[in-house]
Design a protein around this motif. Sequence first.
Motif, PDB file in Angstrom:
ATOM      1  N   GLU A 214      24.716  10.401  36.714  1.00  0.00           N
ATOM      2  CA  GLU A 214      25.751   9.474  37.300  1.00  0.00           C
ATOM      3  C   GLU A 214      26.970  10.063  36.773  1.00  0.00           C
ATOM      4  O   GLU A 214      27.378  10.287  35.611  1.00  0.00           O
ATOM      5  N   LEU A 215      28.055   9.977  37.541  1.00  0.00           N
ATOM      6  CA  LEU A 215      29.251  10.443  37.568  1.00  0.00           C
ATOM      7  C   LEU A 215      30.293   9.080  37.234  1.00  0.00           C
ATOM      8  O   LEU A 215      31.151   9.054  36.396  1.00  0.00           O
ATOM      9  N   GLY A 216      29.742   8.067  37.678  1.00  0.00           N
ATOM     10  CA  GLY A 216      30.685   6.880  37.436  1.00  0.00           C
ATOM     11  C   GLY A 216      30.364   5.805  38.376  1.00  0.00           C
ATOM     12  O   GLY A 216      29.268   5.868  39.097  1.00  0.00           O
TER      13      GLY A 216
ATOM     14  N   TYR B  99      32.266  -1.115  43.802  1.00  0.00           N
ATOM     15  CA  TYR B  99      31.715  -1.081  45.348  1.00  0.00           C
ATOM     16  C   TYR B  99      30.511  -0.277  45.179  1.00  0.00           C
ATOM     17  O   TYR B  99      29.472  -0.278  46.198  1.00  0.00           O
ATOM     18  N   GLY B 100      30.407   0.481  44.240  1.00  0.00           N
ATOM     19  CA  GLY B 100      28.979   1.345  44.205  1.00  0.00           C
ATOM     20  C   GLY B 100      29.091   2.234  43.198  1.00  0.00           C
ATOM     21  O   GLY B 100      29.856   2.190  42.313  1.00  0.00           O
ATOM     22  N   ILE B 101      28.096   3.294  43.244  1.00  0.00           N
ATOM     23  CA  ILE B 101      27.914   4.083  42.085  1.00  0.00           C
ATOM     24  C   ILE B 101      28.217   5.737  42.683  1.00  0.00           C
ATOM     25  O   ILE B 101      27.937   5.888  44.033  1.00  0.00           O
TER      26      ILE B 101
ATOM     27  N   VAL C  95      27.799  12.246  45.286  1.00  0.00           N
ATOM     28  CA  VAL C  95      27.315  11.387  46.438  1.00  0.00           C
ATOM     29  C   VAL C  95      27.914   9.698  46.043  1.00  0.00           C
ATOM     30  O   VAL C  95      27.385   9.447  44.794  1.00  0.00           O
ATOM     31  N   LYS C  96      28.656   9.233  46.748  1.00  0.00           N
ATOM     32  CA  LYS C  96      29.112   7.859  46.502  1.00  0.00           C
ATOM     33  C   LYS C  96      28.227   6.934  47.446  1.00  0.00           C
ATOM     34  O   LYS C  96      28.147   7.180  48.578  1.00  0.00           O
ATOM     35  N   ARG C  97      27.522   5.957  46.866  1.00  0.00           N
ATOM     36  CA  ARG C  97      26.769   5.050  47.563  1.00  0.00           C
ATOM     37  C   ARG C  97      27.507   3.578  47.612  1.00  0.00           C
ATOM     38  O   ARG C  97      27.571   3.055  46.626  1.00  0.00           O
TER      39      ARG C  97
HETATM   40  N1  LIG Z   1      33.828  13.600  43.705  1.00  0.00           N
HETATM   41  C1  LIG Z   1      33.690  13.224  42.335  1.00  0.00           C
HETATM   42  N2  LIG Z   1      33.577  13.974  41.134  1.00  0.00           N
HETATM   43  C2  LIG Z   1      33.251  13.612  39.988  1.00  0.00           C
HETATM   44  N3  LIG Z   1      33.398  12.149  39.802  1.00  0.00           N
HETATM   45  C3  LIG Z   1      33.610  11.386  40.567  1.00  0.00           C
HETATM   46  C4  LIG Z   1      33.816  11.681  42.105  1.00  0.00           C
HETATM   47  N4  LIG Z   1      34.115  10.598  42.920  1.00  0.00           N
HETATM   48  C5  LIG Z   1      33.968   9.522  41.879  1.00  0.00           C
HETATM   49  N5  LIG Z   1      33.793   9.959  40.648  1.00  0.00           N
HETATM   50  C6  LIG Z   1      33.734   9.327  39.336  1.00  0.00           C
HETATM   51  O1  LIG Z   1      33.091   8.060  39.775  1.00  0.00           O
HETATM   52  C7  LIG Z   1      33.842   6.866  39.338  1.00  0.00           C
HETATM   53  C8  LIG Z   1      33.722   5.786  40.438  1.00  0.00           C
HETATM   54  O2  LIG Z   1      34.329   5.982  41.634  1.00  0.00           O
HETATM   55  P1  LIG Z   1      34.531   4.888  42.568  1.00  0.00           P
HETATM   56  O3  LIG Z   1      35.537   5.673  43.761  1.00  0.00           O
HETATM   57  O4  LIG Z   1      33.365   4.341  43.023  1.00  0.00           O
HETATM   58  O5  LIG Z   1      35.383   3.866  41.952  1.00  0.00           O
HETATM   59  P2  LIG Z   1      36.826   3.827  41.241  1.00  0.00           P
HETATM   60  O6  LIG Z   1      37.772   4.530  41.915  1.00  0.00           O
HETATM   61  O7  LIG Z   1      36.484   4.404  39.805  1.00  0.00           O
HETATM   62  O8  LIG Z   1      37.253   2.326  41.337  1.00  0.00           O
HETATM   63  P3  LIG Z   1      37.210   1.258  42.502  1.00  0.00           P
HETATM   64  O9  LIG Z   1      35.816   0.871  42.824  1.00  0.00           O
HETATM   65  O10 LIG Z   1      37.877   0.211  41.699  1.00  0.00           O
HETATM   66  O11 LIG Z   1      38.107   2.028  43.454  1.00  0.00           O
HETATM   67  C9  LIG Z   1      35.062   7.412  39.541  1.00  0.00           C
HETATM   68  O12 LIG Z   1      36.047   6.720  38.300  1.00  0.00           O
HETATM   69  C10 LIG Z   1      35.168   8.973  38.957  1.00  0.00           C
HETATM   70  O13 LIG Z   1      35.000   9.089  37.393  1.00  0.00           O
END
Ligand SMILES: Nc1ncnc2c1ncn2[C@@H]1O[C@H](COP(=O)(O)OP(=O)(O)OP(=O)(O)O)[C@@H](O)[C@H]1O
Length: 332
Positions: A59-61, A65-67, A82-84
């Motif tokens: 898991e990266l983060g 709205y998703g993982i 992969v963002k879901r």
């Molecule tokens: N391409 C990527 N490579 C590495 N880590 C990533 C990538 N995209 C997202 N992340 C990690 O996943 C986390 C969650 O991303 P996400 O875009 O879902 O939400 P966010 O920008 O942190 O917050 P919000 O949902 O309020 O926009 C990010 O904070 C980042 O640490």
Amino acid sequence: MSKSGKKRVAVNIPKFSIPDAQAPPPQAIAPANLDSSALIVLEGEQYTVGADELETLMELGRGAYGIVEKTRHKPTGTLMAVKRIPFTLNEAEKRNALMDLNVSMQAECEYTVRFYGAFFREGDIWICMEVMDTSLDKFYKAAFAQCGGIPEAALGRISFSIVTALDYLKEELRIMHRDVKPSNVLINAQGAVKLCDFGISGQMVDSVAKSNLGCKPYMPPERIEAEIGATYDVRSDVWSLGITMVELSIGQFPYPSFKNIFEQLKQVVQSDPPRLPAGKFSKEYETFIEMCLQRNRENRAKYRQLLDTEFLKRNKDNDIAEFASSVISKMK
Ligand SMILES: Nc1ncnc2c1ncn2[C@@H]1O[C@H](COP(=O)(O)OP(=O)(O)OP(=O)(O)O)[C@@H](O)[C@H]1O
């Protein structure tokens, strides 16, 4: 300050053509089969991806709205993020959302995260993109904990990367970002800094969740007013860039936090714009921040003016790889 942050190297700055103001926006074509076929473009080759061909590594983060997971595309060995995001739209809305996404996928800029493709599966939209090491919200906290902060030379290189990405989105794709904040800027151990989430969460989250008011207010006064009827435009991104850079520089969000989100938003509208603390940074950097954080958006700098500041001209070619890899290697 890290000596490495000062090392000068040549970087390949993308060349921009000034678009014809009358020209139509880039054409987007929606994929034919939204659920059954998942077309991903890797290194110019098209692949039809099945969910079983994607192996989750870690898991990266997580966002609102998703993982986001680090994933390996087994047939090619390509690593991707992969963002879901859960999705509850009808077919026509899905098609529109994917068309917006396809516009984002045309982005070819050294300072924007590359998109490989997106598809709907199991009630989620899966967005496949280039994997980076971390986002700047986590990076700056680690840098403050490890070595007291981010050196100005690195802040300059980071600012240059974000401004160049925003200028590219505006001039080449004619989109504004609308959600510039530290968690939407990614960094890797090679020192690359890339903007992500343009035309994705912005448009989709608006259609799914309707309002962003639950978030910390990186949004400028006119955006807050827009929630109650006024308008906002690309100059809003310049404000959010300024707030983001102040946060990265001082190690915390520049407004005090209130329990009540409406109190917090009121601060942005009514109080003086944040500034860098006196005497800690160069005059050139203070000026850069002042050019971004003007209450009246008419007075805010345009991207080309920012690119022309002494602060960015002096720092744009800094190699921050050594600093970035040192911080990232000690994270987790
Ligand atoms: N391409 C990527 N490579 C590495 N880590 C990533 C990538 N995209 C997202 N992340 C990690 O996943 C986390 C969650 O991303 P996400 O875009 O879902 O939400 P966010 O920008 O942190 O917050 P919000 O949902 O309020 O926009 C990010 O904070 C980042 O640490």
